[in-house]
Design an enzyme around this catalytic site. Structure first.
Site, mmCIF file in Angstrom:
data_model
loop_
_atom_site.group_PDB
_atom_site.id
_atom_site.type_symbol
_atom_site.label_atom_id
_atom_site.label_comp_id
_atom_site.label_asym_id
_atom_site.label_seq_id
_atom_site.Cartn_x
_atom_site.Cartn_y
_atom_site.Cartn_z
ATOM 1 N N GLY A 94 26.314 -23.733 -11.806
ATOM 2 C CA GLY A 94 26.334 -23.395 -10.533
ATOM 3 C C GLY A 94 26.457 -23.437 -9.421
ATOM 4 N N SER A 96 27.705 -24.410 -5.608
ATOM 5 C CA SER A 96 28.570 -23.398 -5.035
ATOM 6 C C SER A 96 28.848 -24.395 -3.524
ATOM 7 C CB SER A 96 28.217 -22.137 -4.168
ATOM 8 O OG SER A 96 26.922 -22.173 -3.494
ATOM 9 N N HIS A 101 23.071 -31.825 -2.717
ATOM 10 C CA HIS A 101 22.006 -30.833 -2.163
ATOM 11 C C HIS A 101 21.030 -30.548 -3.303
ATOM 12 C CE1 HIS A 101 24.688 -27.507 -3.355
ATOM 13 N NE2 HIS A 101 23.896 -26.284 -3.043
ATOM 14 N N HIS A 103 17.382 -28.554 -3.963
ATOM 15 C CA HIS A 103 16.259 -26.387 -3.826
ATOM 16 C C HIS A 103 14.859 -26.940 -4.129
ATOM 17 C CE1 HIS A 103 20.527 -24.291 -3.915
ATOM 18 N NE2 HIS A 103 20.699 -24.770 -4.674
HETATM 19 P P1 DGP Z 1 24.500 -24.085 -4.794
HETATM 20 O O1 DGP Z 1 24.910 -22.483 -5.077
HETATM 21 O O2 DGP Z 1 23.371 -25.114 -5.668
HETATM 22 O O3 DGP Z 1 25.799 -25.010 -4.525
HETATM 23 O O4 DGP Z 1 22.881 -23.968 -3.330
HETATM 24 C C1 DGP Z 1 24.148 -23.797 -1.656
HETATM 25 C C2 DGP Z 1 23.175 -22.705 -1.250
HETATM 26 O O5 DGP Z 1 23.530 -22.954 -0.262
HETATM 27 C C3 DGP Z 1 22.914 -21.524 -1.552
HETATM 28 O O6 DGP Z 1 21.429 -21.350 -2.149
HETATM 29 C C4 DGP Z 1 22.894 -20.634 -0.579
HETATM 30 C C5 DGP Z 1 22.963 -22.360 0.428
HETATM 31 N N1 DGP Z 1 23.780 -21.673 2.013
HETATM 32 C C6 DGP Z 1 25.151 -21.344 2.086
HETATM 33 N N2 DGP Z 1 26.040 -21.884 3.164
HETATM 34 C C7 DGP Z 1 24.663 -22.028 3.815
HETATM 35 C C8 DGP Z 1 24.787 -22.026 5.034
HETATM 36 O O7 DGP Z 1 25.628 -21.572 6.206
HETATM 37 N N3 DGP Z 1 23.313 -21.945 5.972
HETATM 38 C C9 DGP Z 1 22.068 -22.641 4.948
HETATM 39 N N4 DGP Z 1 21.137 -22.457 5.821
HETATM 40 N N5 DGP Z 1 22.761 -22.367 3.293
HETATM 41 C C10 DGP Z 1 23.829 -21.227 3.177
#
Ligand code: DGP
Length: 115
Positions: A94, A96, A101, A103
């Site tokens: 999952g 994206s 990173h 969480h």
């Molecule tokens: P993942 O799906 O594990 O790759 O998590 C990517 C996360 O990044 C998702 O929870 C939303 C977050 N995200 C995407 N674009 C941005 C952004 O421009 N700023 C911030 N703060 N978070 C973002």
């Protein structure tokens, strides 16, 4: 560092973020689409595609990320009630955004297993 990587752009300050913690090697900032009352992303400043791309050279950095996540939980006041640290890897995981990173999630009871 990658020109078009979203999180590299956040590291460079080209895209604003809501920081929670910053060090020489990593950043923690609030997720733009929070899935829990606390939803903070911890990322290395250096570009790594995902945990699958990490090498033994990243051993200390990966340790720093976990300790930073615990510090985020302390700052958010969720260290005692509990929280979760998750890294999504690749399509089935999952992921994206193609920059490693983690969480930090908490502030409510989290279900298991993830869907
Ligand atoms: P993942 O799906 O594990 O790759 O998590 C990517 C996360 O990044 C998702 O929870 C939303 C977050 N995200 C995407 N674009 C941005 C952004 O421009 N700023 C911030 N703060 N978070 C973002």
């Amino acid at each position: 560092m990658s020109d078009d990587c979203l999180f590299c752009r956040i590291v460079r300050g080209e895209i604003p973020s809501d920081p929670v913690l910053e060090t020489d090697e990593l950043l923690a900032f609030r997720d733009i689409d929070p899935k829990a009352p606390t939803h903070v992303l911890v990322i290395p400043r250096a570009h790594i595609d995902s945990l699958s791309a990490a090498t033994p050279d990243h051993r200390a950095l990966l340790g720093s990320i976990q300790l930073a996540a615990a510090e985020v939980a302390r700052r958010e006041g969720i260290q005692d009630r509990g929280w979760r640290l998750v890294t999504n890897v690749g399509r089935d995981g999952g992921q994206s955004v193609g920059h490693l990173h983690y969480h930090v999630l908490g502030g409510r009871a989290l279900g298991w297993p993830p869907g």
